[in-house]
Structures are given as structure tokens and as C-alpha cells.
Scaffold this motif. Structure first.
Motif, PDB file in Angstrom:
ATOM      1  N   ILE A 172       1.513  13.949  -7.135  1.00  0.00           N
ATOM      2  CA  ILE A 172       0.723  13.118  -8.045  1.00  0.00           C
ATOM      3  C   ILE A 172      -0.099  14.034  -8.957  1.00  0.00           C
ATOM      4  N   ILE A 173       0.005  13.792 -10.257  1.00  0.00           N
ATOM      5  CA  ILE A 173      -0.721  14.597 -11.240  1.00  0.00           C
ATOM      6  C   ILE A 173      -1.895  13.816 -11.832  1.00  0.00           C
ATOM      7  N   ALA A 174      -1.693  12.532 -12.072  1.00  0.00           N
ATOM      8  CA  ALA A 174      -2.757  11.697 -12.651  1.00  0.00           C
ATOM      9  C   ALA A 174      -2.637  10.289 -12.080  1.00  0.00           C
ATOM     10  N   THR A 175      -3.737   9.557 -12.111  1.00  0.00           N
ATOM     11  CA  THR A 175      -3.774   8.200 -11.571  1.00  0.00           C
ATOM     12  C   THR A 175      -4.160   7.205 -12.660  1.00  0.00           C
ATOM     13  N   ASP A 185      -2.783  25.782 -25.068  1.00  0.00           N
ATOM     14  CA  ASP A 185      -2.337  27.102 -25.497  1.00  0.00           C
ATOM     15  C   ASP A 185      -1.973  28.018 -24.335  1.00  0.00           C
ATOM     16  N   GLU A 186      -2.458  27.701 -23.133  1.00  0.00           N
ATOM     17  CA  GLU A 186      -2.163  28.518 -21.957  1.00  0.00           C
ATOM     18  C   GLU A 186      -1.085  27.877 -21.075  1.00  0.00           C
ATOM     19  N   ASN A 187      -0.347  26.944 -21.684  1.00  0.00           N
ATOM     20  CA  ASN A 187       0.794  26.327 -21.003  1.00  0.00           C
ATOM     21  C   ASN A 187       0.359  25.521 -19.779  1.00  0.00           C
ATOM     22  N   ARG A 188      -0.774  24.826 -19.888  1.00  0.00           N
ATOM     23  CA  ARG A 188      -1.288  24.024 -18.791  1.00  0.00           C
ATOM     24  C   ARG A 188      -1.242  22.544 -19.162  1.00  0.00           C
ATOM     25  N   VAL A 189      -0.924  21.701 -18.163  1.00  0.00           N
ATOM     26  CA  VAL A 189      -0.959  20.249 -18.348  1.00  0.00           C
ATOM     27  C   VAL A 189      -2.413  19.810 -18.473  1.00  0.00           C
ATOM     28  N   LEU A 190      -2.646  18.830 -19.361  1.00  0.00           N
ATOM     29  CA  LEU A 190      -3.990  18.306 -19.580  1.00  0.00           C
ATOM     30  C   LEU A 190      -4.096  16.889 -19.022  1.00  0.00           C
ATOM     31  N   VAL A 191      -5.179  16.611 -18.330  1.00  0.00           N
ATOM     32  CA  VAL A 191      -5.504  15.251 -17.881  1.00  0.00           C
ATOM     33  C   VAL A 191      -6.877  14.914 -18.419  1.00  0.00           C
ATOM     34  N   ASP A 192      -6.943  13.840 -19.202  1.00  0.00           N
ATOM     35  CA  ASP A 192      -8.183  13.458 -19.895  1.00  0.00           C
ATOM     36  C   ASP A 192      -8.727  14.629 -20.717  1.00  0.00           C
ATOM     37  N   GLY A 220      -3.191   1.036 -11.282  1.00  0.00           N
ATOM     38  CA  GLY A 220      -2.240   0.726 -10.221  1.00  0.00           C
ATOM     39  C   GLY A 220      -0.977   1.570 -10.275  1.00  0.00           C
ATOM     40  N   TYR A 221      -0.960   2.578 -11.163  1.00  0.00           N
ATOM     41  CA  TYR A 221       0.207   3.457 -11.307  1.00  0.00           C
ATOM     42  C   TYR A 221      -0.240   4.907 -11.167  1.00  0.00           C
ATOM     43  N   VAL A 222       0.719   5.805 -10.926  1.00  0.00           N
ATOM     44  CA  VAL A 222       0.455   7.244 -10.852  1.00  0.00           C
ATOM     45  C   VAL A 222       1.528   7.983 -11.639  1.00  0.00           C
ATOM     46  N   TRP A 223       1.167   9.184 -12.094  1.00  0.00           N
ATOM     47  CA  TRP A 223       2.091  10.047 -12.838  1.00  0.00           C
ATOM     48  C   TRP A 223       2.572  11.152 -11.909  1.00  0.00           C
ATOM     49  N   MET A 224       3.907  11.266 -11.751  1.00  0.00           N
ATOM     50  CA  MET A 224       4.507  12.198 -10.797  1.00  0.00           C
ATOM     51  C   MET A 224       5.179  13.364 -11.517  1.00  0.00           C
ATOM     52  N   MET A 225       5.006  14.581 -10.949  1.00  0.00           N
ATOM     53  CA  MET A 225       5.701  15.752 -11.461  1.00  0.00           C
ATOM     54  C   MET A 225       6.088  16.651 -10.296  1.00  0.00           C
ATOM     55  N   GLY A 226       7.206  17.402 -10.466  1.00  0.00           N
ATOM     56  CA  GLY A 226       7.648  18.328  -9.438  1.00  0.00           C
ATOM     57  C   GLY A 226       6.959  19.676  -9.574  1.00  0.00           C
ATOM     58  N   SER A 271       0.426  21.608   1.535  1.00  0.00           N
ATOM     59  CA  SER A 271      -0.848  21.683   0.817  1.00  0.00           C
ATOM     60  C   SER A 271      -0.918  20.613  -0.262  1.00  0.00           C
ATOM     61  N   SER A 272      -2.112  20.087  -0.460  1.00  0.00           N
ATOM     62  CA  SER A 272      -2.316  19.064  -1.493  1.00  0.00           C
ATOM     63  C   SER A 272      -3.658  19.285  -2.194  1.00  0.00           C
ATOM     64  N   PRO A 273      -3.838  20.444  -2.830  1.00  0.00           N
ATOM     65  CA  PRO A 273      -5.097  20.679  -3.553  1.00  0.00           C
ATOM     66  C   PRO A 273      -5.177  19.790  -4.787  1.00  0.00           C
ATOM     67  N   ASN A 274      -6.366  19.310  -5.059  1.00  0.00           N
ATOM     68  CA  ASN A 274      -6.564  18.459  -6.236  1.00  0.00           C
ATOM     69  C   ASN A 274      -6.636  19.346  -7.478  1.00  0.00           C
ATOM     70  N   PRO A 275      -5.676  19.211  -8.413  1.00  0.00           N
ATOM     71  CA  PRO A 275      -5.690  20.085  -9.596  1.00  0.00           C
ATOM     72  C   PRO A 275      -6.815  19.744 -10.570  1.00  0.00           C
TER      73      PRO A 275
END
Length: 323
Positions: A172-175, A185-192, A220-226, A271-275
Motif C-alpha cells: 500500500i502506497i496511499a489511502t 527530481d530525485e525519482n521519488r513517488v509523491l503523496v500529497d 475506501g480505496y488504496v493505491w498499490m505498487m510493487g 517489513s512494513s515501514p510507513n513511507p
């Protein structure tokens, strides 16, 4: 007025009267004892006739199918309602979870209780049923081969076969209510608008992540990534531009991946660290809520343990009788 002694004296058998102060004779005592013994024997015989014959114990080979059936039912119930073993079929979650064709893939234990008490959080690895946008309407409605589907379901339930094609494992990446996009610019996913810290991320050859436009996740949905970001068909792959069709409904989540149970060389906690580090404390459930699933699991383990001990005792007794 004096009484007549001969009238007060009890009569003896044969018309003779017996003096009440006389001791009974030995013959009379023996007759009384014999009559009492006969009565007790008659009562014992009556009780014994009501019991019937004792049942002959079944042999071990007759009880074995029953024990196997009990074990299978218990395993099925546990995997349906408490926890289930899944096989990882692909490398989309490398290096967290290992899977590849022709190799020994990881088997993971999935907690099916946790989301009855808490909401899914970013960073958690989950197994879920793919919505139509992930599997296509043909696969979602395909019930043509019921026999093959049954055996596949049984095999996957015990971790002996790959999961159903409609079952997926991602992170899960975002809720709901958040926006997600790639990349800065640093090739990172952005949330909010904030970059994620993803220590689990695998980018082979340091290739940049595939970009995708901003998406707002419905409630009620989540965004999934591998984790193997450039080798994962996830929410990005199934999302139509201008929509959130790649998001997965929370009620499609089967459970949270807790442990790698096989092979032994890969044993360990997943492991499930919160990104979303800055939001982690605000979004995580209170400590007492996080402990509920563990407490329920411990309570549920007691009846299973008792049944297991009963089965083991029955097997031991059957083996001893069969010798």
C-alpha cells in the motif's frame, strides 16, 4: 395392674413364643445373612443386565480417515478465517518477497483478522482480490471450469499451488483521500506533494521509475505498487488517465502479509515501514487497537490446541490398541 408374661412374649415359629431377652440362634443369623446376600446379588445382576456389552475399540486404520478428516477441516477453517498461506508467483515484490518461474518461491502467512480491527496503512504488504480493472471482465466472470478451480483453490489454500489469478500481493502506497503521482527530481513517488522514503524499493540498474499523472484516491480505496517498481503490474498499469480505476477497494483486501514461512532459508518477518514518515504517527492506529488481532489470535489458539491434543491422544491410543 401386672401384665401376663406369656401374652407379652412374641410367638416362635410353630406356635412357640420367644423370650425377647433371648439371643437369636446361629441358624437364624445365617438365614438372615444368606437372604441379604441373595438380595444384593439379585440387585447387582439387575444393574449388570442394563449396561449391555462393552464396545470393542476401533482399530487405528479405521480411525485414521476420521483423524485425517478432522485435521483437514481444522486447517481449512483456520485458513478461511484466521490466517492463510500464499505462494508468491512472480518477482514483482523483490527483494522483499521472492518468486520466479521454475524456482522455489516464498510462502507467506497472511493475517486475515487484522483489518477487522484496524484500517490498512501505507507501507503494509497485503494480499487482495483484483478488481475488474486488474483482471478484466472475462476472468472476473469466468466460471467455466469449476473442477479445475476447486483443485486450484484447495492447493493454494495450503500453499501447494500458486494463488488464484485474481489474487495479488502488493504494498500500500496511499489511502483514501490522498493524491499520488510520480515522480520528483530525485525519482521519488509523491503523496500529497511529499516525497516517500521507500527503503524496500528495488530499481534494477538505477533506472528511473515509470512516471504517471496525479491520481486522487477515493475514500475506501488504496493505491498499490510493487517493490520491484519497474517490473510490477500494479495500480499504475490498470489506471485510466483522469480516473482512479487502478485503486483497489479496501473490502477486496484478504489480509496483511506477516511472515515468510517457507523455504526455511527465507524465514522472517515481512517489513512494513510507513513511507509517509511525517504522517505515520497520525495515521497509525492506537497501540491498544494494534494489539487486538494478536489477543484474538491467542484466544483462538486455545481451542485449536485442545483439539490437537485430543487428536494426538486418540492417535496414540489407537496405535497402542492396534499393536
Amino acid at each position: 395392674m401386672s401384665s401376663n408374661a406369656s401374652e407379652d412374649e412374641p410367638e416362635r415359629p410353630g406356635g412357640e413364643r420367644r423370650n425377647p431377652f433371648d439371643k437369636p440362634s446361629d441358624d437364624a443369623v445365617s438365614q438372615e445373612h444368606s437372604s441379604e446376600g441373595a438380595g444384593e446379588k439379585a440387585q447387582a445382576a439387575g444393574r449388570g443386565s442394563g449396561r449391555g456389552k462393552a464396545k470393542k475399540p476401533r482399530s487405528f486404520w479405521k480411525e485414521l480417515p476420521i483423524l485425517i478428516g478432522i485435521a483437514l477441516v481444522l486447517a481449512f477453517l483456520i485458513q478461511q478465517f484466521l490466517a492463510r498461506v500464499y505462494m508468491i508467483p512472480s518477482g514483482s515484490m523483490e527483494e522483499t518477497l521472492h518468486g520466479c518461474p521454475g524456482c522455489t518461491p516464498d510462502r507467506i502467512l497472511v493475517d486475515k483478522l487484522v483489518y477487522n480491527f484496524t484500517d490498512p496503512d501505507p507501507g503494509e504488504v497485503v494480499v487482495f482480490r483484483g478488481p475488474d480493472a486488474w483482471v478484466g471482465p472475462e476472468l472476473a466472470q469466468d466460471e467455466s471450469n469449476a473442477v479445475a478451480e476447486f483443485f486450484q483453490m484447495v492447493g493454494s489454500a495450503f500453499g501447494l499451488a500458486p494463488p488464484d489469478e485474481r489474487d495479488f500481493v502488493k504494498r500500500i502506497i496511499a489511502t483514501g483521500g490522498q493524491t499520488v503521482e510520480c515522480c520528483d527530481d530525485e525519482n521519488r513517488v509523491l503523496v500529497d506533494g511529499e516525497p516517500l522514503d521507500e527503503p524496500y524499493l528495488l530499481l534494477e540498474g538505477d533506472r528511473p521509475q515509470s512516471p504517471f499523472p496525479k491520481v486522487t484516491i477515493p475514500e475506501g480505496y488504496v493505491w498499490m505498487m510493487g517493490d520491484n517498481r519497474n517490473n510490477s503490474a500494479d495500480s499504475r498499469s490498470h489506471n485510466e488517465e483522469g480516473t482512479a480505476s487502478g485503486a483497489v477497494p479496501e473490502d477486496a483486501i484478504v489480509g496483511k502479509a506477516r511472515l515468510i514461512v517457507l523455504p526455511p532459508s527465507r524465514w522472517g518477518v515481512i517489513s512494513s515501514p510507513n513511507p509517509q514518515e511525517e504522517q505515520a504517527n497520525a495515521m497509525s492506529a492506537p497501540t491498544w487497537q494494534q494489539g487486538i488481532p494478536l489477543g484474538v489470535g491467542v484466544i483462538a489458539a486455545w481451542p485449536v490446541l485442545k483439539v490437537g491434543r485430543g487428536v494426538a491422544s486418540a492417535v496414540g491410543g489407537a496405535v497402542r490398541r492396534d499393536r
